[in-house]
Design an enzyme around this catalytic site. Structure first.
Site, mmCIF file in Angstrom:
data_model
loop_
_atom_site.group_PDB
_atom_site.id
_atom_site.type_symbol
_atom_site.label_atom_id
_atom_site.label_comp_id
_atom_site.label_asym_id
_atom_site.label_seq_id
_atom_site.Cartn_x
_atom_site.Cartn_y
_atom_site.Cartn_z
ATOM 1 N N ASP A 149 7.314 8.358 -11.469
ATOM 2 C CA ASP A 149 8.729 8.851 -10.761
ATOM 3 C C ASP A 149 8.232 10.017 -11.932
ATOM 4 O OD1 ASP A 149 11.329 9.118 -10.573
ATOM 5 O OD2 ASP A 149 10.902 6.800 -11.079
ATOM 6 N N ASN B 175 13.901 9.035 -15.438
ATOM 7 C CA ASN B 175 14.386 7.940 -15.877
ATOM 8 C C ASN B 175 14.717 7.514 -17.014
ATOM 9 O OD1 ASN B 175 11.755 8.711 -13.781
ATOM 10 N ND2 ASN B 175 12.046 5.831 -14.205
ATOM 11 N N CYS C 141 14.044 11.813 -8.187
ATOM 12 C CA CYS C 141 13.678 11.486 -6.437
ATOM 13 C C CYS C 141 13.501 12.486 -6.099
ATOM 14 C CB CYS C 141 13.861 10.323 -5.750
ATOM 15 S SG CYS C 141 13.674 9.983 -4.149
HETATM 16 N N1 COA Z 1 -1.347 8.455 2.706
HETATM 17 C C1 COA Z 1 -1.416 9.091 2.558
HETATM 18 N N2 COA Z 1 -1.312 9.348 4.247
HETATM 19 C C2 COA Z 1 -0.342 8.653 5.129
HETATM 20 C C3 COA Z 1 0.131 8.194 4.547
HETATM 21 C C4 COA Z 1 0.678 7.401 2.694
HETATM 22 N N3 COA Z 1 0.573 6.276 2.566
HETATM 23 N N4 COA Z 1 1.252 7.415 5.239
HETATM 24 C C5 COA Z 1 0.950 8.173 6.424
HETATM 25 N N5 COA Z 1 -0.554 8.533 6.109
HETATM 26 C C6 COA Z 1 -0.196 9.914 7.052
HETATM 27 C C7 COA Z 1 -0.442 9.347 8.571
HETATM 28 O O1 COA Z 1 -2.144 9.251 8.829
HETATM 29 C C8 COA Z 1 0.085 10.398 9.577
HETATM 30 O O2 COA Z 1 -1.454 11.621 9.398
HETATM 31 P P1 COA Z 1 -1.960 12.531 10.099
HETATM 32 O O3 COA Z 1 -0.963 12.682 10.674
HETATM 33 O O4 COA Z 1 -3.127 12.936 9.856
HETATM 34 O O5 COA Z 1 -1.813 11.627 11.482
HETATM 35 C C9 COA Z 1 0.476 11.477 8.089
HETATM 36 O O6 COA Z 1 0.693 11.295 7.166
HETATM 37 C C10 COA Z 1 2.184 11.156 8.881
HETATM 38 O O7 COA Z 1 2.733 10.116 9.017
HETATM 39 P P2 COA Z 1 3.665 8.689 9.843
HETATM 40 O O8 COA Z 1 3.349 7.173 9.500
HETATM 41 O O9 COA Z 1 4.497 8.981 10.929
HETATM 42 O O10 COA Z 1 3.805 9.233 7.679
HETATM 43 P P3 COA Z 1 5.881 10.081 8.342
HETATM 44 O O11 COA Z 1 6.133 10.932 8.442
HETATM 45 O O12 COA Z 1 7.052 9.334 8.981
HETATM 46 O O13 COA Z 1 6.367 9.730 6.601
HETATM 47 C C11 COA Z 1 5.737 8.591 4.909
HETATM 48 C C12 COA Z 1 6.573 9.079 5.870
HETATM 49 C C13 COA Z 1 6.354 7.277 3.622
HETATM 50 C C14 COA Z 1 4.500 8.384 4.751
HETATM 51 C C15 COA Z 1 6.609 9.668 3.335
HETATM 52 O O14 COA Z 1 7.532 9.484 4.253
HETATM 53 C C16 COA Z 1 6.574 9.413 2.097
HETATM 54 O O15 COA Z 1 5.435 9.467 1.944
HETATM 55 N N6 COA Z 1 7.602 8.903 1.092
HETATM 56 C C17 COA Z 1 7.726 9.018 0.256
HETATM 57 C C18 COA Z 1 8.487 9.921 -0.486
HETATM 58 C C19 COA Z 1 8.244 9.185 -1.916
HETATM 59 O O16 COA Z 1 7.456 9.266 -2.361
HETATM 60 N N7 COA Z 1 9.538 9.504 -2.637
HETATM 61 C C20 COA Z 1 9.509 9.186 -4.133
HETATM 62 C C21 COA Z 1 9.139 8.060 -4.695
HETATM 63 S S1 COA Z 1 10.871 6.530 -4.400
HETATM 64 ZN ZN ZN Z 2 13.272 5.905 -9.711
#
Ligand code: COA
Ligand code: ZN
Length: 311
Positions: A14, A250, A241
């Site tokens: 975070d 935090n 975030c």
């Molecule tokens: N780690 C690495 N790669 C990942 C992954 C992960 N956890 N999750 C998905 N991917 C990759 C997929 O394999 C795909 O790759 P490609 O394009 O080469 O096929 C690509 O990312 C898109 O995957 P998808 O499932 O469609 O993900 P998305 O684009 O809908 O994104 C999250 C969803 C959850 C991965 C993204 O929104 C995210 O990482 N959010 C977290 C944000 C964050 O860190 N917030 C702060 C902390 S609370």
């Molecule tokens: Zn937090």
């Protein structure tokens, strides 16, 4: 004997996820080793998100692998989906901290799916864990924006309790109840924690506060009054975030440890060692704003940590 309280360092996740400067993996591991040496028992060492989404964690595998060799700690990692959990289990991480948001709007902004879809994903993560690492890997169910959301405004307490109940039923080993954007206030903390406890029985609850509006320490004290002894905190009060507008740091680890010790708990953490580490991190990240009162004012002459003196 003093009761134990657990302060978990989330600065490496975070704390730095909004920091523009890339902290090299070797420095992240030094942070981890020194926090461990100061007595921190659990360190959230990285986040298994796509590097495109949070570039700071492009080195997640290297940091996780290095952190797993640090003695005396649980090296945990944040996972936002099944793919993240798979990456963590593959690397040998023993505690996965899953996160979804009680606010539908924040969940969509943060992980690009509805809260219900995230709950379903949590079920798949538990199934994966059970198939591959039952009894070895713990999975925490984190609920963000529990106390309010900068996108949606208020968040229904009934909805929060229902989500907590669902995560518990699906097999969460712990719940992390988070005030992602610093909206929580002390009596609200007590009320919501008690409502969740009523729904999930003795499943451990950890609290995760941000000090955006100055109520972080008061909220910790309120959590203690509700029976909570696990708190997330970030060295120097770094954090926030990237997908929640207006999010800031935090609660500060040094101040949180100080408060819990003053309330009569044994945290096992050497505050002076934390302050020294924080000075190093301040030097590494000169463009960041650090907070925290103990680093500024020092410990009072009257302060004692009986458990550390005995050790
Ligand atoms: N780690 C690495 N790669 C990942 C992954 C992960 N956890 N999750 C998905 N991917 C990759 C997929 O394999 C795909 O790759 P490609 O394009 O080469 O096929 C690509 O990312 C898109 O995957 P998808 O499932 O469609 O993900 P998305 O684009 O809908 O994104 C999250 C969803 C959850 C991965 C993204 O929104 C995210 O990482 N959010 C977290 C944000 C964050 O860190 N917030 C702060 C902390 S609370
Ligand atoms: Zn937090």
């Amino acid at each position: 004997m003093r009761a134990k309280a657990h302060v978990r360092e989330v600065g490496l996740r975070d704390g730095i996820q909004m920091v523009a400067a890339m902290l090299p993996a070797e420095r992240k591991l030094e942070w981890c080793r020194r926090a461990a040496a100061a007595g921190v028992g659990e360190i959230e060492v990285t986040s298994f998100v796509p590097p495109k989404v949070v570039p700071q964690f492009a080195d997640a595998a290297e940091v996780a692998t290095g952190a797993l060799t640090v003695p005396g700690i649980t090296a945990s990692a944040l996972v936002p989906n099944l793919k993240g959990a798979e990456r963590g289990i593959d690397l040998g991480i023993r505690k996965l901290n899953y996160v979804l948001s009680a606010s539908e709007e924040h969940n969509l902004a943060n992980v690009r799916r509805t809260t219900d879809e995230s709950i379903a994903d949590f079920g798949r993560i538990i199934a994966l864990r059970d198939a591959r690492a039952k009894g070895e890997v713990r999975v925490a169910g984190g609920i963000a924006t529990v106390f309010g959301c900068t996108i949606a405004g208020s968040v229904s307490e009934k909805r929060v309790v229902a989500i907590a109940e669902r995560l518990a039923e699906l097999g969460a080993d712990e719940l992390v109840v988070a005030d992602t954007v610093g909206y929580a206030s002390p009596f609200q903390v007590k009320r919501i924690v008690r409502a969740i406890q009523g729904a999930v029985g003795d499943l451990p609850i950890a609290l995760h506060f941000h000090d955006t509006r100055g109520l972080g320490m008061a909220n910790v004290a309120a959590g203690v009054e509700a029976g909570v002894t696990r708190f997330d905190a970030s060295l120097g009060g770094l954090g926030g975030c990237p997908f929640a507008p207006g999010a800031t740091g935090n609660i500060d680890t040094e101040d949180c440890v100080y408060l819990l010790e003053e309330l009569g708990f044994d945290t096992g953490i050497d505050i002076e060692a934390l302050v020294a580490l924080r000075r190093t991190v301040e030097y590494w990240l000169p463009d960041e704003r650090f907070s925290g009162a103990i680093a500024r004012a020092g410990l009072p002459k009257t302060f004692r940590q009986p458990a550390l003196e005995a050790a």
